[in-house]
Design an enzyme around this catalytic site. Structure first.
Site, short mmCIF file in Angstrom:
data_model
loop_
_atom_site.label_atom_id
_atom_site.label_comp_id
_atom_site.label_asym_id
_atom_site.label_seq_id
_atom_site.Cartn_x
_atom_site.Cartn_y
_atom_site.Cartn_z
N LYS A 169 -5.57 -2.09 -6.96
CA LYS A 169 -4.34 -2.38 -7.81
C LYS A 169 -4.70 -3.80 -7.31
CE LYS A 169 0.46 -2.20 -7.68
NZ LYS A 169 1.16 -0.90 -7.09
N SER B 157 4.77 1.60 -10.06
CA SER B 157 4.30 -0.02 -10.36
C SER B 157 2.73 0.07 -10.64
CB SER B 157 4.81 -1.43 -9.28
OG SER B 157 3.82 -0.78 -8.29
N SER C 135 6.22 4.26 -6.54
CA SER C 135 4.70 3.13 -7.05
C SER C 135 3.75 4.02 -7.61
CB SER C 135 4.42 2.46 -7.23
OG SER C 135 5.75 1.33 -7.62
#
Length: 464
Positions: free
Chosen positions: A80, A155, A179
């Protein structure tokens, strides 16, 4: 032969170990898959094919030299964009940080590399990693490969969308309010939120995080099989002294085989499809030989959710809102201003009282897990949201749907979402909680549930 990009991490590592495929061949297949489907998804927003192939060649060289291999040798993994990977921007979806190039790795990255993984690319996140939706003004929106009308979650929406579409075997994510778990739920795969301190993390590109983030933000894996989630967690959980919260949990004392489930704690309403998926998961677990007990009540979730939001924003509310406004991202402004307004002014006394109350909740939940080692509950009150449903319905509405997501981070114990099927094009699944240091209990229950799924399996890589 099955296309290499379709294989699980366990299958890929075994194929490479047996020299039935090279790491370079696997990397080439992963890059081809990325090139074929990522333009439609925008899940991976930064990658360097030459770097990927160089990593794979290094794995092949170790194999040729007879060197010992890590458990993920040659396995494609995504990272990420909000953690440090040397040579890449730690942008967190922000235009203001597009040029913030890391010079050293986050411990998560180092541990993946030690395990032999090949880092395939960097996945998208909302601005500030602050929504259950993945969109930002730097890289744009990520689409859900199951149904582009639905959020891919956030997220870690880029990680979930990439993994569901067969771009890599394991996706790295992080979770402070859902997330990892929510994107896994929304994209029809599996995701583990380890407990506090179980996976070391540290970004040299930024200052130390506030106390709320330190208590609640964790790093975790997403994958299409529970076995791969386990492999990802084992790789990520290597020791690193840069994280003062890190600890190694003792081995689980036994296979619990006892679980509880609760569909409506504190009167929380759930959509019929969501409750049906929970009861289906409980039946699958019982069919696997577990004793499963239905409960009317569990320790507080609504209060835990409010504590999560308060600890997230209370130490610097003006700075949080100002940063979102400076970025000019509508979703970030909505999320941060919404949380600050929902919590209201917080003085030092209330902040201290909240930390004290958190300790009491941790104690209450720990006692619960002494009686019931595993708890099943919904991932969310609703099926995965339509794109931008938060902006349409308001922050208060959002919090009411997401008590199941936002509550567990406040207690710092492991939680996992397991995909169990589809309702139309919308994924459904279950959330599994366990006590401190008992990630293996989540994984054991998750594997038993996932192994009893009826075809077509929702975790097959999506054909786009």
């Amino acid at each position: 032969m099955t296309e290499l990009w379709r294989l699980s991490a366990a299958q890929t590592a075994n194929l490479i170990r047996l020299k039935q495929a090279s790491a370079t061949e696997v990397a080439e297949a992963a890059l081809s898959r990325l090139a074929a489907v990522n333009p439609a998804l925008n899940a991976v927003v930064d990658h360097n094919p030459e770097d990927v192939l160089a990593q794979a060649a290094a794995v092949d060289a170790r194999i040729a030299a007879g060197a010992s291999l890590g458990p993920l040798a040659g396995v494609p993994v995504t990272i990420k964009i909000n953690i440090d990977q040397a040579g890449y921007a730690t942008s967190n979806g922000l235009r203001s940080k597009a040029g913030l190039i890391a010079t050293e790795n986050n411990p998560v990255v180092d541990n993946f590399l030690r395990a032999g993984a090949v880092l395939l690319g960097r996945t998208n996140t909302p601005a500030f990693s602050a929504r259950y939706f993945t969109d930002n003004r730097l890289h744009g929106a990520t689409l859900n490969p199951r149904d582009p009308r639905l959020t891919p979650g956030g997220s870690s929406g880029g990680a979930a969308a990439a993994t569901a579409a067969g771009i890599g075997c394991i996706g790295h994510g992080n979770d402070i309010g859902g997330s990892v778990r929510y994107p896994a739920y929304a994209c029809g795969i599996h995701g583990l939120r380890p407990g506090l301190g179980r996976v070391a993390t540290y970004n040299a590109t930024g200052p130390d995080r506030s106390i709320g983030f330190q208590l609640m933000s964790v790093q975790g894996p997403l994958a299409r099989t529970v076995q791969d989630v386990r492999l990802g967690f084992q790789a990520m959980a290597g020791r690193d002294t840069r994280d003062p919260w890190y600890f190694e949990a003792p081995a689980a004392p036994h296979d619990p085989r006892l679980a509880a489930f609760c569909a409506h704690p504190e009167g929380i309403d759930t959509a019929p499809e969501v409750e049906a998926a929970l009861r289906d998961a409980a039946e699958r677990l019982a069919d696997a030989g577990w004793t499963v007990v239905e409960l009317d009540a569990i320790p507080p979730l609504k209060e835990a959710s409010r504590i999560m939001h308060l600890l997230w924003v209370a130490d610097a509310p003006e700075r949080i809102v100002a940063a979102a406004e400076a970025e000019g991202d509508p979703g970030a402004i909505f999320a941060m201003r919404g949380a600050v307004d929902w919590i209201g002014p917080v003085g030092l006394t209330e902040f201290g009282d909240t930390l004290t109350r958190r300790a009491a909740l941790v104690r209450e939940w720990a006692a619960f897990f002494e009686t019931f080692p595993v708890l099943l509950m919904p991932p969310s009150s609703q099926l995965p949201f339509e794109v931008d449903a938060d902006l349409k319905n308001g922050f208060a509405w959002l919090t009411e749907q997401q008590y199941f997501m936002a509550g567990p981070p406040a207690i710092g114990m492991p939680a996992m979402t397991v995909s169990t099927g589809l309702s139309g094009t919308a994924p459904v699944g279950v959330q599994i909680l366990a006590g401190r240091g008992r990630e293996e209990f989540c994984l054991a229950a998750g594997e038993a549930i996932a192994d009893r799924g009826a075809p077509p399996a929702p975790i097959d890589p999506v054909s786009i």
